[in-house]
Motif scaffolding. Structure first.
Motif, PDB file in Angstrom:
ATOM      1  N   ALA A 116      12.973 -17.154  11.287  1.00 18.24           N
ATOM      2  CA  ALA A 116      12.646 -16.740   9.926  1.00 18.24           C
ATOM      3  C   ALA A 116      13.084 -17.783   8.901  1.00 18.24           C
ATOM      4  O   ALA A 116      13.971 -18.606   9.163  1.00 18.24           O
ATOM      5  CB  ALA A 116      13.308 -15.401   9.622  1.00 18.24           C
ATOM      6  N   GLY A 122      11.333  -9.038   6.450  1.00 22.07           N
ATOM      7  CA  GLY A 122      12.044 -10.219   6.914  1.00 22.07           C
ATOM      8  C   GLY A 122      12.829 -10.854   5.775  1.00 22.07           C
ATOM      9  O   GLY A 122      12.711 -10.450   4.606  1.00 22.07           O
ATOM     10  N   THR A 160      10.295 -14.034  12.904  1.00 22.32           N
ATOM     11  CA  THR A 160       9.082 -13.562  12.243  1.00 22.32           C
ATOM     12  C   THR A 160       7.864 -14.086  13.004  1.00 22.32           C
ATOM     13  O   THR A 160       7.989 -14.995  13.828  1.00 22.32           O
ATOM     14  CB  THR A 160       9.030 -14.049  10.779  1.00 22.32           C
ATOM     15  OG1 THR A 160       9.095 -15.481  10.757  1.00 22.32           O
ATOM     16  CG2 THR A 160      10.184 -13.482   9.971  1.00 22.32           C
TER      17      THR A 160
END
Length: 966
Positions: free
Chosen positions: A729, A804, A766
């Motif tokens: 992420a 996220g 992610t």
């Protein structure tokens, strides 16, 4: 019969030479002979060569001797000599092999006799054997270089000699994985070495035939004035030359054929379009093609050998042409046809079983086959009770980011010009009877910062750093500065440091001399400077003149020879920088680029993670192919196998170093232990005080996270489509800055399903590609026993988005209240630093934590923690402290009212016994007093007292629960 003495064609017969027409006046004269150099000239040339060679060799020789003394001071002399003895034996063997191969070729090239026009009865022709023996010393020159090439492979050869099995086999040839790690590299090197040696020998042989032919033709033509002399001379050399070159050509093709055999194994590492390893085309086309090429080229080699007896040139050329044609058609065209017309139209079905091999091998090679993976049904928001239970100990929630904290340490705790803080490490310590996550940094000496730069000051007086600073990860003073558990010079606080001096560290790149007539500077008090003297076991003695000469040459410093400060007891400390000294001791290991400081038993230590790696694991993905190569990655990313098998511990005071094997199941480290039995120790021998501070290595975790982002898909169909590929992420680290990948971070948290808080290293994941920033997974590396070294992975629902880190960053930027406050706090973007955005599991959901640091535009520029942001899936708040943000997000914790006692109804039976109200009031007052005392201790930075008061508070609350029946 035609008269051959004087034929009509003007020809001459070799048996009836008209000697009257030949001028022999120039033959036999000493002045016209080609004579070799005189013995005096040869001796003089050798002496001049050796004199010129001395400056070239003196440096490596002195480096060898001084490093030998250094290894001896560490008790690792055998480790150092092992590489040199292995290199010497390899040099001797490969040099001798080349010499043995080249010598008979020189003899056979000199053996054919050139016809003479005139035979001198007084001088016999020198034979081939004496000529070969006379000039064979020239072969020592190429033999030396080929020997050096073999000696450079000492590590590979040692691993081959001491190879161990992996206990697993490849799915194509059924060979143990150890064959690819230890034997195949040696076979490939030997093949390349033989090919190079053969080419050099062939060039020499051709040149020798050419030179002899030119000399023979020139001599014959001048002597006989007949072109047939030249032809006869060339014919005399051509036939043996063709035979000789046919044998060499046969050997060349035999080596090429053996190369095709080895190339079959290389198919297991071949990158295909959708997998790594031997796919459908490789198994069904390239592998048979290599077998056919091996047979064809092997047959061509046999034909060349047979041609040595016939001596025809066209057979030799035909064999080479056949090789090229077969390589083009069988090795290139045929596999391309299979790929384009059979595989590509039905790629998934054709490649499915081979993709499965790729997935299985890659997960095994990167230790991902034992990952504890589970689905996690994320709730939108944790309950207030869950949040209070998980986040009540505010000092254990990480707020500080290492980047602004390092600046704060440097500004507030360097205290003297010459000190600096290189890095900030995270660890956990027992403070006040409980485990507390902390951030700590060593106060190291920077010689370049010294006000005076004399030799005595740099190398005799200022020799070491001093102590460390320790701060709780969530400890923030009222002014936004970090709270300190350990601070100042000499260091005070808990954990206690009894020996604070740092002679070995991350910044100690220069040598120092201890035990001299000059005392060393330690620290300054109100009464003046305090001096010290080194009393450790490390260092190399420089008391003798010979040692001082050696190190004066090694270090390029004549002060070592002329200084009167050096005594018989003096020691020189060099190779003091942690990472370079580890690489010098064990260059066959890879190392984490960031060693971390540990306080144990009152001393300072450096712990670093060492790795065994390889790039020959069949069907395993190479890390560099995933974009992982870089200056800080292990082995430059050129690996497809990695294990964290060794922990390296260095005493910061005297440099004592130990290599502890933590994974004795790793075949590579077992191989190394067989080679260097004096280097490695068992992890059971590591003191418990150090074992308590073992962490999951960040470098390994980063590699595993990036590999798992793709190879968490174990279904070949999903892997082929790449519909569920992940990436690490992103987050934003500066106000208005660009998003960048999150660095894995250490936190203390309770993992879902666990009954205790753990010290873990984790990173959120992610989806890859596009603009989707929702969180799909969460990877954690566990550092506490008994789960050390295990990976825990949470996967999230796909039917709804889970916010996220970048989604939360966008939520922060979109909040008008927060945006207004940040504008006031940070008039310009460089004044505002965003810390790591943490994703902490709380109950069945997550809480997102991010600290805001404000850096004034003044000269001091000390970052201050001014705001703390907390968020859930849909809500975000920002206040001045973590406690206030927690209250704003989940509501302020309401104190429970004292229980009321209902009067019992009149009855003849005695009323039930109840705890008197004054006793409950006393317990409430006691609990309140302990709470207030704990908060006061927290603000004062007295964490020992803070822990004690919290324990007393818990006792009071337990008594209250008993008294009230709750």
């Amino acid at each position: 019969m035609r008269d051959r003495g004087r034929g009509g064609d003007g020809g001459r017969d070799w048996g009836n030479i008209d000697w009257s027409n030949i001028d022999l006046s120039g033959f036999g004269r000493g002045g016209d002979r080609l004579t070799g150099p005189s013995r005096r000239f040869v001796i003089l040339a050798i002496v001049i060569f050796l004199v010129l060679l001395i400056p070239v060799l003196i440096g490596p020789f002195v480096s060898f001797l001084t490093d030998l003394l250094w290894f001896r001071s560490l008790g690792l002399e055998s480790v150092y000599l092992r590489r040199f003895t292995a290199a010497f034996y390899a040099f001797a063997v490969f040099g001798a092999v080349f010499f043995v191969l080249a010598l008979p070729n020189v003899y056979f090239a000199l053996r054919p006799q050139v016809p003479r026009v005139v035979v001198e009865t007084e001088r016999r022709r020198r034979g081939a054997l004496p000529t070969t023996l006379r000039f064979m010393w020239l072969l020592l020159i190429p033999a030396f270089f080929f020997g050096v090439a073999g000696g450079d492979q000492w590590d590979m050869l040692l691993r081959w000699v001491n190879q161990v099995p992996f206990g697993a086999t490849d799915p194509v040839f059924g060979r143990d994985i150890g064959f690819y790690f230890f034997t195949l590299p040696v076979l490939e090197f030997v093949r390349g070495w033989l090919l190079g040696a053969l080419i050099v020998i062939a060039i020499g042989v051709v040149a020798l035939y050419f030179v002899r032919g030119v000399i023979g033709v020139a001599t014959g033509s001048l002597a006989s004035a007949d072109i047939r002399v030249a032809g006869r001379t060339a014919l005399a050399l051509a036939r043996p030359a063709r035979a000789h070159l046919s044998i060499l050509g046969g050997l060349f093709l035999a080596i090429i054929a053996s190369g095709y055999l080895l190339d079959q194994f290389e198919l297991l590492f071949r990158p295909e379009s959708v997998l790594v390893g031997a796919g459908y085309t490789s198994i069904n086309a390239r592998l048979p093609a290599l077998t056919i090429l091996t047979v064809i080229v092997g047959a061509a080699a046999l034909v060349c050998f047979a041609n040595a007896f016939r001596g025809t040139l066209w057979i030799l050329g035909g064999a080479v042409v056949l090789w090229f044609a077969a390589s083009l058609v069988v090795g290139g065209v045929y596999p391309a046809l299979i790929q384009n017309f059979i595989v590509s139209p039905d790629q998934l079905n054709k490649e499915r079983p081979y993709i499965g091999r790729n997935i299985q091998a890659t997960r095994a090679a990167y230790s991902l086959d034992g990952v504890d993976q589970s689905a996690f049904n994320v709730a939108d928001t944790p309950t207030a009770a869950e949040a209070r239970a998980a986040l009540s100990d505010t000092t254990s929630v990480r707020l500080w980011d290492y980047r602004p904290l390092q600046q704060a340490f440097d500004q507030t705790q360097a205290l003297r010009t010459q000190y600096t803080f290189v890095d900030v490490d995270l660890d956990r310590y027992q403070v006040g009877g409980k485990e507390l996550p902390v951030m700590l940094s060593a106060r190291e000496l920077s010689s370049n910062r010294l006000p005076q730069q004399t030799w005595v000051i740099r190398h005799l007086i200022y020799t070491h750093g001093l102590g460390a600073v320790v701060s709780p990860v969530g400890g923030v003073a009222a002014d936004g500065q970090p709270l300190f558990l350990v601070k100042d010079i000499p260091p005070v606080g808990e954990p206690k440091i009894d020996q604070p001096r740092i002679y070995y560290g991350e910044l100690t790149s220069e040598y120092v001399i201890v035990g001299t007539n000059q005392d060393e500077f330690d620290y300054t008090t109100d009464q003046g400077d305090v001096q010290t003297r080194f009393s450790g076991n490390g260092g190399v003695g420089v008391g003798s003149l010979w040692d001082r000469i050696l190190f004066a040459i090694r270090l390029g410093d004549t002060n070592l020879l002329v200084s009167n400060q050096i005594t018989d007891q003096s020691k020189l400390l060099f190779h003091r920088q942690i990472l370079p000294r580890e690489r010098l001791i064990a260059p066959f290991l890879e190392y984490d680029p960031d060693p971390y400081l540990v306080i144990a038993n009152g001393r300072l230590y450096w712990i670093n993670d060492a790795f065994t790696t390889g790039d020959k694991y069949p069907y395993s993905e190479r890390y560099s192919a995933l974009g992982g190569a870089g200056p800080t990655s292990i082995a430059g990313g050129q690996l497809n196998y990695v294990r964290n098998s060794v922990k390296v511990v260095t005493d910061a005071y005297d440099g004592t170093i130990s290599y502890y094997v933590i994974d004795d199941k790793d075949p590579v480290v077992r191989n190394l232990r067989a080679i260097y039995p004096d280097l490695f120790k068992s992890i059971a021998d590591m003191p418990q005080a150090l074992r308590d501070h073992i962490r999951y290595p960040e470098a390994l975790f980063s590699i595993q996270a990036q590999v798992f982002a793709l190879y968490h898909m174990t279904n070949p169909d999903d892997f082929y489509n790449r519909t569920d590929a992940w990436k690490i992420a992103n987050e934003i680290l500066s106000q208005g800055g660009q998003a960048q990948p999150i660095e894995p971070y250490y936190v203390t948290t309770r993992l879902p399903g666990s009954d205790r808080p753990e010290f873990v290293l984790f990173v959120p994941m992610t989806p890859i590609g596009g603009e989707r920033n929702n969180m799909v997974g969460w990877i954690a590396g566990r550092a506490d026993a008994p789960d050390y070294g295990k990976l825990r992975v949470l996967t999230f629902p796909r039917d709804r988005p889970i916010a996220g880190p970048l989604n939360i960053e966008n939520l922060i930027d979109a909040d008008s209240t927060i945006r207004q406050q940040l504008t006031l706090l940070c008039p310009s973007a460089p004044n505002c630093i965003r810390g790591n955005l943490l994703v902490l599991p709380v109950g069945n959901s997550f809480v997102y934590v991010e600290a805001i640091f404000v850096q004034a535009a003044s000269t001091s520029r000390i970052p201050e923690l001014q705001r703390v942001i907390l968020a859930t899936q849909s809500r975000v708040v920002m206040t001045e402290s973590f406690e206030k943000s927690l209250d704003a997000l989940f509501g302020a914790e309401q104190p429970q009212p004292p229980p009321t006692t209902t009067p019992p109804p009149p009855t003849t039976s005695p009323p039930p016994t109840a705890t008197p109200t004054p006793a409950i009031a006393a317990l409430v007052k006691s609990a309140t007093d302990h709470y207030n005392a704990a908060q006061a201790a927290l603000k004062a930075g007295d964490f020992a007292e803070y822990g004690r008061q919290i324990g007393l508070l818990q006792d009071d609350l337990a008594q209250l629960r008993t008294a009230t029946g709750q």
